[in-house]
Design an enzyme around this catalytic site. Structure first.
Site, short mmCIF file in Angstrom:
data_model
loop_
_atom_site.label_atom_id
_atom_site.label_comp_id
_atom_site.label_asym_id
_atom_site.label_seq_id
_atom_site.Cartn_x
_atom_site.Cartn_y
_atom_site.Cartn_z
N SER A 14 -63.91 12.45 -1.86
CA SER A 14 -62.60 11.83 -1.67
C SER A 14 -61.67 12.36 -2.78
CB SER A 14 -62.75 10.30 -1.78
OG SER A 14 -61.48 9.70 -1.70
N GLY A 17 -59.20 17.29 -1.72
CA GLY A 17 -58.11 18.08 -1.13
C GLY A 17 -58.28 18.39 0.35
N LYS A 18 -59.19 17.73 1.01
CA LYS A 18 -59.47 18.02 2.43
C LYS A 18 -58.22 17.83 3.30
CE LYS A 18 -62.67 14.85 2.71
NZ LYS A 18 -62.49 14.30 1.33
N SER A 86 -68.33 13.64 4.85
CA SER A 86 -69.63 14.11 5.36
C SER A 86 -70.59 14.46 4.21
CB SER A 86 -69.46 15.29 6.32
OG SER A 86 -68.53 16.24 5.87
N1 LIG Z 1 -67.46 3.97 0.23
C1 LIG Z 1 -66.65 4.99 0.54
N2 LIG Z 1 -67.07 6.27 0.35
C2 LIG Z 1 -66.25 7.29 0.66
N3 LIG Z 1 -65.00 7.15 1.17
C3 LIG Z 1 -64.55 5.88 1.38
C4 LIG Z 1 -65.35 4.76 1.07
N4 LIG Z 1 -64.64 3.65 1.39
C5 LIG Z 1 -63.47 4.04 1.86
N5 LIG Z 1 -63.39 5.39 1.87
C6 LIG Z 1 -62.25 6.13 2.42
O1 LIG Z 1 -62.69 6.63 3.67
C7 LIG Z 1 -62.54 8.03 3.72
C8 LIG Z 1 -63.88 8.71 4.05
O2 LIG Z 1 -64.13 8.59 5.40
P1 LIG Z 1 -65.00 9.69 6.12
O3 LIG Z 1 -65.04 9.31 7.55
O4 LIG Z 1 -64.49 11.03 5.78
O5 LIG Z 1 -66.43 9.48 5.42
S1 LIG Z 1 -67.89 9.91 5.94
O6 LIG Z 1 -67.84 11.33 6.27
O7 LIG Z 1 -68.22 9.11 7.12
O8 LIG Z 1 -68.79 9.65 4.81
C9 LIG Z 1 -62.11 8.52 2.37
O9 LIG Z 1 -61.01 9.36 2.64
P2 LIG Z 1 -60.65 10.66 1.78
O10 LIG Z 1 -60.20 10.12 0.46
O11 LIG Z 1 -59.55 11.29 2.57
O12 LIG Z 1 -61.85 11.53 1.69
C10 LIG Z 1 -61.74 7.27 1.59
O13 LIG Z 1 -60.35 7.13 1.56
N1 LIG Z 2 -55.58 23.42 -4.48
C1 LIG Z 2 -55.44 22.18 -3.99
N2 LIG Z 2 -55.88 21.92 -2.74
C2 LIG Z 2 -55.77 20.67 -2.23
N3 LIG Z 2 -55.24 19.61 -2.90
C3 LIG Z 2 -54.79 19.82 -4.14
C4 LIG Z 2 -54.88 21.10 -4.75
N4 LIG Z 2 -54.37 21.02 -5.99
C5 LIG Z 2 -53.98 19.73 -6.14
N5 LIG Z 2 -54.21 19.00 -5.04
C6 LIG Z 2 -53.88 17.56 -4.89
O1 LIG Z 2 -55.09 16.80 -4.77
C7 LIG Z 2 -54.92 15.68 -3.91
C8 LIG Z 2 -55.94 15.74 -2.80
O2 LIG Z 2 -55.79 14.62 -1.96
P1 LIG Z 2 -56.26 14.64 -0.45
O3 LIG Z 2 -55.81 15.89 0.22
O4 LIG Z 2 -55.84 13.33 0.16
O5 LIG Z 2 -57.85 14.70 -0.61
P2 LIG Z 2 -59.00 14.22 0.40
O6 LIG Z 2 -58.46 14.32 1.81
O7 LIG Z 2 -60.14 15.15 0.14
O8 LIG Z 2 -59.31 12.80 0.02
C9 LIG Z 2 -53.48 15.75 -3.39
O9 LIG Z 2 -52.67 14.91 -4.17
C10 LIG Z 2 -53.10 17.23 -3.62
O10 LIG Z 2 -51.72 17.40 -3.82
#
Ligand SMILES: Nc1ncnc2c1ncn2[C@@H]1O[C@H](COP(=O)(O)OS(=O)(=O)O)[C@@H](OP(=O)(O)O)[C@H]1O
Ligand SMILES: Nc1ncnc2c1ncn2[C@@H]1O[C@H](COP(=O)(O)OP(=O)(O)O)[C@@H](O)[C@H]1O
Length: 185
Positions: A14, A17-18, A86
């Protein structure tokens, strides 16, 4: 047709940067006339996977559902970008073996960097014990051992990471090179 179908699977912690990369890659591919769909973990969890939690079982179910939809679309010529934590290698490897044209992108940023970014404030909540089983804090993230592409988002700019992905898709002939503008005088 400017592209072949494929599943571009962005995995990472999380805050790695996905979503940021997925949106920029989507924009770039659409600009090239490619057919693209984005499946973002957060969004999927509000509909297709509504009600699922973050146990290993629920996460695996989530991944399988996304993989199923992604495969249907990619078989019909769509580039599917999946941006999903994942965390389990076995679930990702299962997809690699049960889908066609699976390209794994490891969105790699150190945990400390993701935690410093704390885009949604979830790391602070996890550290405070307000949420449990948070990936990287009290739940595992199994790094890909042999990803097709690695984006080091703490060291690269968004543009550099996007360019790396686009170049690799071109090299593998999933997409054609961007047409050059021709000026007729
Ligand atoms: N316990 C826990 N662990 C990880 N992430 C959490 C959790 N609870 C809530 N979140 C939020 O949910 C987003 C992850 O969901 P995903 O569907 O990508 O997760 S997974 O692949 O099923 O593990 C993840 O989004 P990203 O920050 O965009 O990665 C989090 O915002
Ligand atoms: N090279 C980079 N690629 C992706 N995100 C970056 C990078 N450098 C800085 N960031 C910052 O990192 C953060 C990533 O957040 P986010 O894209 O929501 O991540 P995720 O979806 O993995 O949770 C954003 O605020 C983005 O602007």
């Amino acid at each position: 047709m400017n592209n072949k179908g494929l599943i571009l699977w962005l995995t990472g912690l999380s805050g790695s940067g996905k979503t940021t990369l997925a949106k920029e890659i989507e924009r770039e591919l659409k600009e090239r006339g490619c057919s693209v769909e984005l499946l973002d973990g957060d969004v999927v969890r509000t509909n297709l996977s509504k009600g699922l939690g973050f146990s290993r079982e629920d996460r695996d179910t989530n991944i399988r559902r996304i993989g199923f939809v992604a495969n249907l679309l990619s078989r019909n010529g769509v580039i599917v970008i999946a941006a999903v934590v994942s965390p389990y290698r076995a679930a990702r490897d299962e997809l690699r073996h049960t889908t066609d044209n699976f390209v794994e992108v490891y969105v790699n940023a150190p945990l400390e960097v993701c935690e410093m970014r704390d885009v949604k404030g979830l790391y602070a909540m996890a550290r405070a014990g307000e949420i449990r089983a948070f990936t990287g804090i009290d739940d595992p993230y199994e790094e890909p051992l042999n990803p097709d592409i690695v984006c080091y988002t703490a060291a690269e700019t968004v543009e550099e990471s996007v360019a790396k992905v686009i170049m690799e898709l071109q090299r593998r002939e999933y997409i054609t090179e961007k047409p050059q503008l021709e000026y007729v005088i």
